[in-house]
Design a protein around this motif. Structure first.
Motif, PDB file in Angstrom:
ATOM      1  N   GLU A  47       0.826  -1.207   0.000  1.00  0.00           N
ATOM      2  CA  GLU A  47       0.000   0.000   0.000  1.00  0.00           C
ATOM      3  C   GLU A  47       0.860   1.257   0.000  1.00  0.00           C
ATOM      4  O   GLU A  47       0.567   2.216  -0.718  1.00  0.00           O
ATOM      5  CB  GLU A  47      -0.940   0.000   1.204  1.00  0.00           C
ATOM      6  CG  GLU A  47      -2.059  -1.011   1.104  1.00  0.00           C
ATOM      7  CD  GLU A  47      -2.871  -1.132   2.384  1.00  0.00           C
ATOM      8  OE1 GLU A  47      -2.529  -0.439   3.383  1.00  0.00           O
ATOM      9  OE2 GLU A  47      -3.833  -1.908   2.392  1.00  0.00           O
ATOM     10  N   ALA A  48       1.938   1.260   0.786  1.00  0.00           N
ATOM     11  CA  ALA A  48       2.839   2.420   0.820  1.00  0.00           C
ATOM     12  C   ALA A  48       3.499   2.621  -0.527  1.00  0.00           C
ATOM     13  O   ALA A  48       3.623   3.754  -1.015  1.00  0.00           O
ATOM     14  CB  ALA A  48       3.895   2.237   1.910  1.00  0.00           C
ATOM     15  N   GLU A  50       2.334   1.633  -3.509  1.00  0.00           N
ATOM     16  CA  GLU A  50       1.336   2.092  -4.472  1.00  0.00           C
ATOM     17  C   GLU A  50       1.001   3.566  -4.247  1.00  0.00           C
ATOM     18  O   GLU A  50       0.814   4.316  -5.199  1.00  0.00           O
ATOM     19  CB  GLU A  50       0.080   1.227  -4.375  1.00  0.00           C
ATOM     20  CG  GLU A  50       0.292  -0.164  -4.934  1.00  0.00           C
ATOM     21  CD  GLU A  50      -0.891  -1.082  -4.698  1.00  0.00           C
ATOM     22  OE1 GLU A  50      -1.851  -0.679  -3.992  1.00  0.00           O
ATOM     23  OE2 GLU A  50      -0.849  -2.218  -5.212  1.00  0.00           O
ATOM     24  N   ARG A  51       0.948   3.985  -2.984  1.00  0.00           N
ATOM     25  CA  ARG A  51       0.697   5.395  -2.672  1.00  0.00           C
ATOM     26  C   ARG A  51       1.830   6.264  -3.216  1.00  0.00           C
ATOM     27  O   ARG A  51       1.600   7.312  -3.820  1.00  0.00           O
ATOM     28  CB  ARG A  51       0.557   5.577  -1.156  1.00  0.00           C
ATOM     29  CG  ARG A  51       0.090   6.941  -0.747  1.00  0.00           C
ATOM     30  CD  ARG A  51      -0.128   7.082   0.758  1.00  0.00           C
ATOM     31  NE  ARG A  51      -0.800   5.957   1.373  1.00  0.00           N
ATOM     32  CZ  ARG A  51      -0.215   5.068   2.182  1.00  0.00           C
ATOM     33  NH1 ARG A  51       1.049   5.199   2.497  1.00  0.00           N
ATOM     34  NH2 ARG A  51      -0.892   4.064   2.697  1.00  0.00           N
ATOM     35  N   GLN A  52       3.067   5.798  -3.032  1.00  0.00           N
ATOM     36  CA  GLN A  52       4.221   6.551  -3.525  1.00  0.00           C
ATOM     37  C   GLN A  52       4.209   6.633  -5.048  1.00  0.00           C
ATOM     38  O   GLN A  52       4.494   7.682  -5.631  1.00  0.00           O
ATOM     39  CB  GLN A  52       5.503   5.878  -3.038  1.00  0.00           C
ATOM     40  CG  GLN A  52       6.751   6.606  -3.442  1.00  0.00           C
ATOM     41  CD  GLN A  52       8.001   5.861  -2.986  1.00  0.00           C
ATOM     42  OE1 GLN A  52       7.949   4.684  -2.675  1.00  0.00           O
ATOM     43  NE2 GLN A  52       9.108   6.548  -2.977  1.00  0.00           N
ATOM     44  N   GLU A  55       1.588   9.171  -6.060  1.00  0.00           N
ATOM     45  CA  GLU A  55       2.055  10.535  -5.833  1.00  0.00           C
ATOM     46  C   GLU A  55       3.064  10.955  -6.898  1.00  0.00           C
ATOM     47  O   GLU A  55       3.056  12.095  -7.359  1.00  0.00           O
ATOM     48  CB  GLU A  55       2.676  10.645  -4.437  1.00  0.00           C
ATOM     49  CG  GLU A  55       1.656  10.593  -3.323  1.00  0.00           C
ATOM     50  CD  GLU A  55       2.287  10.488  -1.948  1.00  0.00           C
ATOM     51  OE1 GLU A  55       3.535  10.459  -1.837  1.00  0.00           O
ATOM     52  OE2 GLU A  55       1.524  10.432  -0.966  1.00  0.00           O
TER      53      GLU A  55
END
Length: 196
Positions: A47-48, A50-52, A55
């Motif tokens: 999840e981290a 994919e978030r990065q 962004e």
């Protein structure tokens, strides 16, 4: 015993076996689901990551420069070739700071540990699909010898080999990021890797 009694006993045995298999399957499935709730690190790392990635995709591609050094752009250049040459010469005189762009590019490169946590860990922590476990030093040494060194291992990770997809399944990873992940895994396995 008569033939009817034999058939009846056989049917009972099949029914009992079916019920036992169903109960066993439910128990195993329940245990697997229960055990899967303890380790959330892989899901959180994914999840981290994919978030990065999201962004990074949403960042601005360019910027408008508003200061006295900005070169004028005019549509007259199409009609007057001399004006186009003069505008190009004026633009060459503008001092552009490239350090900021290089820093932004360097910030976008993920560390090997982060790439491993987001992409590689799912298989290499558990040894899924015959992937070498991270802590298997002898296996990594043997693989390094078999493949001819670090560069060949990195190439295999970039292009994919066996059950491993290209770039570990994340096509957004750069060659540099894949290399950093391979070096990280080798160092975590206890190998001394001299990466230039």
């Amino acid at each position: 015993m008569s033939q009817a009694e034999d058939e009846s006993a056989t049917i009972r045995k099949f029914i009992i076996a079916g019920v036992l298999l169903t109960i066993g399957t439910v128990i195993v499935f329940s245990l697997a689901m229960f055990m899967g709730t303890f380790d959330t690190s892989t899901r959180e790392a994914r999840e981290a990551f994919e978030r990065q990635q999201l962004e990074r995709r949403l960042q601005s591609v360019g910027a408008v420069r508003v200061d006295e050094d900005a070169a004028d752009v005019s549509l007259e250049a199409e009609e007057d070739p001399e004006a186009a040459v003069a505008a190009a010469e004026e633009a060459e005189d503008v001092d552009v700071d490239t350090d900021v762009a290089e820093e932004d590019e360097a910030d976008d490169v993920q560390r090997g540990e982060d790439v491993y946590a987001a992409v590689c860990m799912a298989c290499h922590d558990a040894g899924l699909m015959d992937a070498l476990r991270l802590d298997d030093e002898d296996g990594w040494v043997e693989l390094m010898d078999e493949r001819g060194g670090l560069d060949e291992l990195v190439e295999n990770a970039i292009t994919g080999i066996g059950g491993m997809p290209a770039r570990g399944g994340d096509s957004d990873l750069s060659d540099e990021e894949v290399r950093a992940a391979v070096v990280y895994m080798l160092e975590e396995a206890g190998l001394d890797v001299a990466d230039d």
